[in-house]
Write an enzyme that holds these catalytic residues in place. Sequence first.
Site, PDB file in Angstrom:
ATOM      1  N   CYS A  46      10.660   5.600   3.739  1.00 35.97           N
ATOM      2  CA  CYS A  46      11.901   6.263   4.137  1.00 35.97           C
ATOM      3  C   CYS A  46      13.096   5.614   3.430  1.00 35.97           C
ATOM      4  O   CYS A  46      13.054   4.453   3.045  1.00 35.97           O
ATOM      5  CB  CYS A  46      12.083   6.183   5.645  1.00 35.97           C
ATOM      6  N   HIS A  53       7.127   0.922   5.727  1.00 33.50           N
ATOM      7  CA  HIS A  53       8.450   1.212   6.254  1.00 33.50           C
ATOM      8  C   HIS A  53       9.524   0.668   5.312  1.00 33.50           C
ATOM      9  O   HIS A  53       9.354  -0.380   4.695  1.00 33.50           O
ATOM     10  CB  HIS A  53       8.605   0.588   7.634  1.00 33.50           C
TER      11      HIS A  53
END
Length: 738
Positions: free
Chosen positions: A369, A320
């Site tokens: 991301c 992440h």
Amino acid sequence: MSEPVRSTPGSLPLSRLAEPLLRRLSELLDRAAPGKGWRDLAQRAGSRGRVRLSPLDLEQCSLKVLEPEGSPSWSLLKLLGDRGCTVVELVEFLQALEHTEALQCLSHSGIKIVVQPDSQAVLSGQVVKLCCWATGHPFVHYQWFKQEKEVPHGNSPELVLNPVNVNDSGFYICRVNSESSFVFSRWARLEVCDLQGTSHGSLIGLPENKLRICIQPQPQNLTVGDALVLECGAVGNPIPHYQWFRNGFPLANGSKNVYMVTYADVEHQGTYWCHVFNDREDQDSKKIEVIIEDLSDLQKPDLQEQSNHRPVGLLYYAGHGYENYGNSFMVPIDAPNPYRSANCLCVQNILKLMQEKETGLNVFLLDMCRKRNEYDDTILILDALKVTANIVFGYATCQGAEAFEIQQSGLANGIFMKFLKDRLLEDKKITVLLDEVAEDMGKCHLTKGKQALEIRSSLSEKRALTDPIQQTASSAESLARNLQWAKAHELPESMYLEFKCGVQIQLGFAAEFSNVMIIYTRIVKKPPEIVVCRAYVTDFALDLDVDPKEANKGTPEETGSYLVSKDLPKHCLYTRLSSLQKLREHLIFTVCLHYEYPGIEDTMDERKEVNVGKPLIAKLGLHHGFKNNNCVQTCCMANNPFHNQIESSPVAAKYYVPSHCQPNSCPGTYHPNRICSDSIRQPETCSCNGTSRVLPSRHEVLNYSPPVEKSNVPVETTDDTVELEFLLSDNLRFSEQQ
């Protein structure tokens, strides 16, 4: 099925069997299927001339069902015992009825091995004796096996090999039989060292079983690309273990008597020796020098030589992340919710550390991301980066967008990595390779308009991921990193637990990742009088992520483990431990055993506490490196091992492996090959702003069906004989029943 064993005058009378065993047999016969019950047994027994049963006898047995604790089978067995029926005859009757449960109940009674064979290493030409002594009523028989084959004339308690030769090396086991049961000894490994006609020298006249090195490693003069092979041989009882050292540091894969590097480079030169040890003593081989010359350097201009000797910095991150104000942040798995830059690792700070090392090429492959973190308004003021060329960023997605992954059967890959690994070994300029990966991603209809690879580059030379890496030979820093990596993949060794009730349990371990371990338990011995038996693990430290609802399951998949399921032994209970990097103390847990006796409603239980030390990445004590959890400090810790995320740890000044420990490293990574399928459903929006949960996923999950293929997963690899023991023992039992 084997031929029935004929009764002899010395056969054990049925009346001499222990009462719990008779009770267990009675229960099995009382509730047996048609054709296998007590009446069928009586009919078989009555067909024998010596054991006659009248209709009145059978009626008396049948009437026992009217009594509260009465059992027709118990009455029949007592009656047969009183009339001289032997255990061997009972086995014949049960074989004729094909009552396998009752036969298994009888097969483990009455034998006790009091002397087990020892593993040992010996010289060719010596006399070797393997011993197995057992007690049993009225007498026992022996049969030795090498692997799965019977040893000719190996039917005495002592197996003598005179003289022994190299062809006798292998694993030996002894099967001990009485009239109605059999047991196996433990496995003994025999290593035969052949000196190929040379004199035994100082080995002559040594006390028996003394540990001595008989083959010394030899100096090596090699060129880059040659194979480095070092051999050390020793004799002794108990069997010797080996640990190779280079320049004072233990080698991660140096726990065999032969140490090999298939492609030697200049970094492999140095001073080598082997530490040989067993439970009683230890000894070092002579120290030898390994010199490796790089002939290609003689043909290169000075400028090119300097360029090739500059190291390469490569960071791959999958997890992440987010991007604020042009700075990219990698989010640790234990970051708080919501998280901010102080809780994360800044990519730009890592680049600064690489530049300080004067790396010739810096490559960042970031599969994460890059959406903005709405909970983080901090504007970091970072030190200015040096103006250097040869920096390449490969972002899995564009600024402000999500990165997606594919998941099937619990196995996941980011879309970026899915296409990148197909071209990873191509000998092309790194920017050309990434351009082709971007084109491949652009052809996948799943991510069109949702995810596109972004490349940033200041490449001024033709650099590729396949360029050879030249490191400073045997630098202390390099050795420390290598040792850290090896330690992060060391598993506890399999062990056996003996309980007071006579149950024996195997406790085994496998690694899914360096911070995820699988514990499996298996019952390997159970007294016949115990009817129900189950073992499970519990009481784990709160530091670990262990879901009690997903522990002690019948398959690895039920625990959430898919990567190593095919490599684990079957018929076990499995428990998956994750977040081992959080473990502050030794891993201590409890093994609970529940068992029942026939006729007793209460369940009995025993508990044993097990301490397996610090397995896998817990050995590195990563938590000691975290003080103030901020971006700058955690990014500036040098020489850290990476595994899916950046972690910090102190670098020890010295590493030492005690003589009684044998490192058990199994480094490896998982690289499945997958293809894009038209059947994959369209991805939905990925929630990557840190608001949904404490540990948000970095990608949206896509389902598809990839082809089945092999993986390279770190699993338990030791020199012990545990798995071989079960494999060969099962085969031997099967062959004996044919």
